[in-house]
Design a protein around this motif. Structure first.
Motif, PDB file in Angstrom:
ATOM      1  N   TYR A  60       0.872  -1.179   0.000  1.00 49.23           N
ATOM      2  CA  TYR A  60       0.000   0.000   0.000  1.00 49.23           C
ATOM      3  C   TYR A  60       0.905   1.224   0.000  1.00 49.23           C
ATOM      4  CZ  TYR A  60      -3.535  -3.284   1.695  1.00 49.23           C
ATOM      5  OH  TYR A  60      -4.382  -4.343   1.826  1.00 49.23           O
ATOM      6  N   SER A 111      -8.374  -1.670   3.093  1.00 49.49           N
ATOM      7  CA  SER A 111      -8.900  -1.779   1.724  1.00 49.49           C
ATOM      8  C   SER A 111      -8.096  -2.811   0.923  1.00 49.49           C
ATOM      9  CB  SER A 111      -8.812  -0.414   1.036  1.00 49.49           C
ATOM     10  OG  SER A 111      -7.490  -0.198   0.555  1.00 49.49           O
ATOM     11  N   TYR A 125      -6.844  -1.712  -2.042  1.00 50.83           N
ATOM     12  CA  TYR A 125      -6.335  -0.779  -3.051  1.00 50.83           C
ATOM     13  C   TYR A 125      -4.811  -0.744  -2.977  1.00 50.83           C
ATOM     14  CZ  TYR A 125      -6.082   3.253  -6.098  1.00 50.83           C
ATOM     15  OH  TYR A 125      -5.818   4.083  -7.145  1.00 50.83           O
ATOM     16  N   LEU A 168      -1.968   6.499  -3.464  1.00 44.84           N
ATOM     17  CA  LEU A 168      -3.174   7.307  -3.224  1.00 44.84           C
ATOM     18  C   LEU A 168      -2.786   8.600  -2.518  1.00 44.84           C
ATOM     19  CD1 LEU A 168      -6.324   6.947  -3.414  1.00 44.84           C
ATOM     20  CD2 LEU A 168      -6.243   6.132  -1.053  1.00 44.84           C
ATOM     21  N   ARG A 174     -10.090  10.419  -5.829  1.00 44.68           N
ATOM     22  CA  ARG A 174      -9.874   8.975  -5.647  1.00 44.68           C
ATOM     23  C   ARG A 174      -9.853   8.592  -4.169  1.00 44.68           C
ATOM     24  NH1 ARG A 174      -5.501   6.692  -9.372  1.00 44.68           N
ATOM     25  NH2 ARG A 174      -6.962   7.614 -10.828  1.00 44.68           N
ATOM     26  N   ILE A 221     -12.143   5.625  -2.721  1.00 47.07           N
ATOM     27  CA  ILE A 221     -11.562   4.377  -2.206  1.00 47.07           C
ATOM     28  C   ILE A 221     -11.835   4.209  -0.710  1.00 47.07           C
ATOM     29  CG2 ILE A 221      -9.371   3.113  -1.813  1.00 47.07           C
ATOM     30  CD1 ILE A 221     -10.059   3.299  -4.767  1.00 47.07           C
TER      31      ILE A 221
END
Ligand code: NAD
Length: 326
Positions: free
Chosen positions: A171, A237, A239, A243, A289, A293
């Motif tokens: 991440y 998450s 993701y 980010l 985003r 997310i």
């Protein structure tokens, strides 16, 4: 069920220390690692080891018996520091990050978190004060901040390679100017909000402070409590691409000074030093985003965050006998 065991590297630093507190409150077992203890209050970590993570064998020691890693350790500082210590920063951070990633892989770590930075965004998108907020895909074609920014951008990619080739769940966040109490406020590594709070705390009721550049450079600033909440949400998450994590309220350094002066109840004039580094002309976070997310965005206003930060810095200076009658 036994507690999840997490490692926080850089736990002696600003964000790592706050993150350790947050994770303890979420009932994790936390191991903190750093080359120094937290400066302003004792760590809440269950275990704290002093280890230099530039060294491979120390990274192997650090990751022993943990399930997840939050890798925040880095040689870094404000603009005055990163523009004058490029070789040292790149050398140290490449060693820390490559060793930590590989140690995580070898120890079958469940989740690996990496702290990138808004400094990865291209210079050519940050040339005016009134900038368009930066979206994650704006990172390429790359023209990152020389030194610190390029290393962050490269390590983001290395995290992706480890995810794609080895299945290590990585991440990465790109922080936009995190500030708050318990952050460095003097000594040369401090960032603009802390430096301005310190200068105004030390100023008389009516005074002048030095501002780097012409004060029209712009940024967005995110309070530390929102930062650690965002980190935690991202780790829940699936993701795995970089980010943004920051506020999207753009303000100039001049406005920042005025807000802190108001909090302090002082009348502050600005004396501009154009020879000092000021970084890019303008930078803001596009949070489209992030909100999609995480189903969340930073909540704490700049005024509320600065109030807390100013009070804390004022108290520190008074404790150290720097403020007359403080
Ligand atoms: P910090 O300097 O307060 O914390 C970093 C910690 O890493 C320090 O305590 C330092 O002693 C430790 N460290 C340095 N070299 C080490 C080594 N060789 N071995 C072990 N520990 C070592 O900085 P921070 O603001 O808490 O930043 C945490 C992370 O977030 C860093 O990776 C930083 O680059 C990133 N980041 C921060 C911001 C921000 O606004 N604060 C913005 C973008 C990115």
């Amino acid at each position: 069920m036994s507690k999840k065991r997490v490692l926080v590297t850089g736990a002696g630093g600003f964000i790592g220390h706050h993150l350790t507190n947050y994770l303890k409150n979420e009932d994790f077992w936390v191991k903190g690692v750093d080359i120094k203890h937290p400066e302003y209050e004792p760590t809440a970590a269950d275990e704290f080891e002093l280890l230099d993570l530039r060294r491979w064998e120390n990274c192997l020691l650090a990751v022993r018996d943990v399930d997840q890693i939050y890798n925040l350790a880095a040689n870094m500082g404000g603009i005055g520091f990163i523009e004058t210590h490029k070789a040292e920063i790149v050398h140290d951070n490449i060693l820390i990050n490559m060793h930590m990633l590989e140690a995580a892989r070898q120890n079958n770590i469940e989740k690996y978190f990496y702290t990138s930075s808004a400094c990865i965004y291209p210079m050519y998108k940050q040339k005016s004060s009134d900038v368009i907020p930066l979206k994650e895909e704006d990172a390429y074609p790359a023209d990152a901040e020389d030194g610190y920014g390029w290393e962050k951008l490269y390590t983001e990619r290395a995290c992706r390679h480890y995810f794609e080739d080895y299945g290590l769940k990585t991440y990465a966040v790109r922080f936009h100017n995190i500030f708050g109490p318990l952050g460095t406020y003097d000594g040369g590594r401090e960032k603009s909000p802390a430096a301005i709070c310190r200068k105004i705390a030390l100023a008389k009721k009516e005074d002048e402070i030095e501002v780097w550049g012409d004060g029209n450079q712009t940024r967005s600033y995110c309070f530390i409590d929102d930062c650690v909440e965002g980190i935690y949400r991202l780790m829940q998450s699936e993701y795995h691409q970089p980010l943004n994590l920051g506020q999207d309220r753009l303000i100039s350094i001049n406005q920042l000074v005025d807000i802190v002066a108001k909090i302090a109840g002082k009348k502050i004039k600005k004396q501009y030093d154009l020879s000092k580094p000021q970084g890019v002309r303008g930078r803001n976070s596009d949070n489209t985003r992030l909100s999609k997310i995480l189903n969340w965005e930073p909540q704490i206003s700049l005024e509320e965050g600065l109030e807390k930060t100013y009070r804390w810095i004022y108290t520190q200076l008074a404790k150290n006998g720097k403020i007359q009658g403080g």
